[in-house]
Design a protein around this motif. Structure first.
Motif, short mmCIF file in Angstrom:
data_model
loop_
_atom_site.label_atom_id
_atom_site.label_comp_id
_atom_site.label_asym_id
_atom_site.label_seq_id
_atom_site.Cartn_x
_atom_site.Cartn_y
_atom_site.Cartn_z
N GLN A 288 21.46 61.36 57.72
CA GLN A 288 22.75 60.73 57.45
C GLN A 288 22.57 59.24 57.15
OE1 GLN A 288 25.36 63.11 57.84
NE2 GLN A 288 26.51 61.69 56.55
N GLU A 292 23.43 57.48 53.53
CA GLU A 292 24.39 56.38 53.40
C GLU A 292 23.77 55.18 52.71
OE1 GLU A 292 25.79 55.64 57.33
OE2 GLU A 292 26.93 57.52 57.47
N GLN A 295 23.48 56.07 48.93
CA GLN A 295 24.75 56.15 48.22
C GLN A 295 25.47 54.81 48.14
OE1 GLN A 295 26.34 60.63 48.40
NE2 GLN A 295 26.76 59.52 50.27
N ARG A 330 25.99 73.72 48.56
CA ARG A 330 27.44 73.74 48.75
C ARG A 330 27.89 75.17 48.97
NH1 ARG A 330 32.05 70.64 45.12
NH2 ARG A 330 33.86 71.35 46.34
N GLY A 341 31.14 71.39 54.38
CA GLY A 341 29.94 70.62 54.69
C GLY A 341 29.16 71.10 55.89
N GLN A 345 25.44 72.74 55.95
CA GLN A 345 24.38 72.07 56.69
C GLN A 345 23.60 73.05 57.56
OE1 GLN A 345 25.53 69.52 60.02
NE2 GLN A 345 24.01 68.00 59.39
N HIS A 370 25.44 66.00 55.94
CA HIS A 370 26.49 66.65 55.17
C HIS A 370 27.62 65.67 54.90
CE1 HIS A 370 29.80 67.12 58.10
NE2 HIS A 370 28.86 67.28 59.02
N THR A 371 28.24 65.84 53.77
CA THR A 371 29.48 65.15 53.45
C THR A 371 30.61 66.14 53.69
OG1 THR A 371 29.41 65.85 51.13
CG2 THR A 371 28.24 63.82 51.70
N GLY A 372 31.78 65.85 53.22
CA GLY A 372 32.87 66.79 53.43
C GLY A 372 32.69 68.08 52.69
N GLU A 373 31.92 68.07 51.58
CA GLU A 373 31.84 69.25 50.74
C GLU A 373 30.43 69.82 50.60
OE1 GLU A 373 33.45 67.97 47.04
OE2 GLU A 373 35.53 68.22 47.67
#
Length: 557
Positions: A288, A292, A295, A330, A341, A345, A370-373
């Motif tokens: 994570q 971050e 991105q 995904r 997400g 994961q 993981h992100t939201g999707e």
């Protein structure tokens, strides 16, 4: 069971002929024999049933009884059907050796005695095993002192004669019983996992029974809530990540007590499942943090520092500067009611686990955020010299799903999709952003294909695709770096001028003579350089497609 319990069972009608003081002996099994020497088939604690066919005269009783005593049997039961009554010489021999002796009335079949003893002994063993399972569960709840699911599988085998395995939802063996014969073939594991996922998605009540290759298996879901239904929780949140217990038996006719025991075993295994999941916390946090930084456009030096922290955790002993690959996954449901997400994961962690790693447990040489999707895996690879050939190493998209496609498709059950994208390997923090975009773009390529479970790799992002306007700049840069960086590194170390040679070769339309003249080289020297370019990149400059790739990479660099 105790010998005394046999006398208290009226249906057996046994008559005690000797050994009143030994009736508290335990009976652990039963055996019927008329052999003169049955010792090879005895292990101790048995009730031996005999029709006395071994006895020819009075002298035979003493050696027969001596053999039984030396083998440690609990008692002898002799049938009256053959001789009308039990011979006195046998009674006397048993008395001398303190071996309890019963007479079996001719109206009682040996099968009746055998069935009664086996039923009683099995019930007691199940009770003992249930106590062991409960104690083991309490131990594991406070830590891993219980020894893992393998220990419980061994207990099932030794005490209940049940062969059982713990499988992941992808069909990967998580735990195997010891000394249980050959391991389950991979195709059987995949079939059992697929049947389990399909039954779970259909809402069928466990245990799920399935026959594979003539063998019947009963499948029990491994859930921390035991037998209680997960009413407050959508089954899709866990169906692709929960383990299962596969038992080689048909549980359809089992008593409720035995089913309860097996469900107790699944609760115990669930503790181990939760423990391993908790052990991934550090790797998830590392992934994570790196994600971050990538991105948000952090400086390469800052990303590199974080990677140096991650490398020893994921690849201990293999250096702090490995190569990296990115895998993006995904999971999408048609109704959009489940957060994708976290599901992706847990599933990606299961797919990428290394079952061949040394040690008692499969190795998690991956970190997944993981992100939201979507889920994003950071996969370390041992660093290799760029002077080696340019063939791709590491994770390949097709191989990633080859053995798990059928089980996962059953778990998705018509309303879900899994798509994955795999980047090329990069050897620095600078290349990580491009690798992430490359993996995401590959996943979009996979999503455009039919099927419930699809994957695509960077190899499928052909040069002509890069001409399309929707392709991100980072994907273009990753393509260029993957093709030209090995040549640049080689030129920097050896001053070989491979990049200028490549440019001149393409400008000369692949003509050896014109290119050699332009570079003032002998043709053999030019052939050597071109051969080195092909070796480092894994491309063939006699193919039009590879020439086009090099041409575009040079123009975009």
């Amino acid at each position: 069971m105790r010998l005394r319990a046999l006398l208290d069972t009226d249906a057996l009608g046994l008559k005690l002929l000797g050994g009143e003081d030994e009736l508290d002996r335990s009976v652990r099994g039963v055996m019927t024999t008329d052999l003169r020497d049955p010792s090879r088939y005895l292990s101790g604690g048995e009730l031996v049933l005999t029709g006395l066919a071994w006895r020819r005269d009075t002298a035979d009783s003493e050696p027969f009884v001596r053999i039984l005593v030396q083998a440690g049997v609990a008692a002898l039961a002799a049938g009256e059907a053959e001789l009308g009554s039990v011979p006195e010489d046998l009674v006397a021999a048993c008395a001398r050796h303190r071996l309890p002796l019963f007479a079996v009335n001719e109206s009682v079949a040996f099968a009746t005695v055998t069935e009664h003893v086996v039923r009683q002994v099995s019930g007691e063993r199940a009770g003992d095993l249930a106590a062991v399972v409960d104690r083991h569960r309490r131990m594991m709840t406070s830590g891993p002192a219980g020894g893992g699911p393998d220990v419980v599988l061994d207990l099932l085998g030794s005490d209940l004669d049940l062969r059982a395995w713990v499988l992941s939802p992808t069909g990967r063996p998580v735990a195997n019983p010891k000394d249980s014969g050959p391991v389950l073939p991979a195709e059987v594991c995949a079939k059992l996992a697929a049947e389990h996922l399909a039954a779970t998605r259909a809402g069928r009540r466990a245990p799920h029974r399935v026959t594979v290759g003539g063998t019947t298996y009963s499948l029990f879901p491994v859930r921390s809530t035991g037998r209680a239904p997960q009413a407050a929780r959508d089954v899709r949140e866990s169906v692709l990540s929960d383990w299962l217990l596969a038992v080689e038996a048909d549980a359809g006719e089992w008593a409720e007590e035995r089913l309860d025991l097996l469900y107790g075993v699944t609760q115990l295994i669930a503790v181990e499942r939760d423990r391993r999941d908790a052990a991934r916390t550090v790797r998830r946090r590392l992934a994570q943090e790196v994600l971050e930084l990538v991105q948000t456009g952090a400086a390469p030096a800052e990303i590199a520092a974080r990677l140096r922290v991650a490398a020893p955790v994921l690849l201990p002993g293999l250096g702090a500067a490995p190569h990296w690959q990115v895998v993006v996954a995904r999971v999408e449901w048609e109704d959009g009611q489940v957060e994708d997400g976290p599901v992706a994961q847990r599933l990606l962690e299961e797919i990428l686990v290394d079952p061949l790693a040394a040690g008692p447990e499969p190795s998690d040489r991956i970190a997944v955020a993981h992100t939201g999707e979507e889920a994003i895996a950071l996969v370390p690879l041992p660093a290799v010299s760029s002077e080696h050939d340019g063939s791709e190493a590491g994770i390949l998209a097709d191989a990633l799903l080859a053995s798990v496609r059928d089980p996962l498709a059953a778990g998705l059950d018509g309303d879900g999709r899994l798509t994955l994208g795999v980047s090329a390997a990069v050897h620095s923090a600078e290349g990580l952003r491009g690798a992430l975009e490359e993996a995401r773009h590959a996943r979009r390529v996979a999503a455009a294909r039919p099927g419930r479970v699809c994957a695509a790799g960077h190899q499928e992002l052909a040069s002509h695709v890069l001409l399309l306007p929707f392709v991100p700049d980072d994907v273009r840069r990753a393509f260029t770096a993957r093709l030209l960086d090995p040549l640049r590194d080689y030129d920097r170390r050896h001053r070989a001028e491979l990049i200028p040679t490549l440019e001149a070769f393409l400008d000369s339309d692949g003509s050896w003579t014109r290119c050699a003249t332009r570079l003032h080289l002998h043709v053999n020297t030019l052939r050597y350089r071109v051969g080195r370019i092909e070796q480092l990149t894994g491309r063939d400059l006699s193919r039009l497609e590879d020439k086009l790739d090099f041409f575009l990479a040079l123009r975009m660099s």
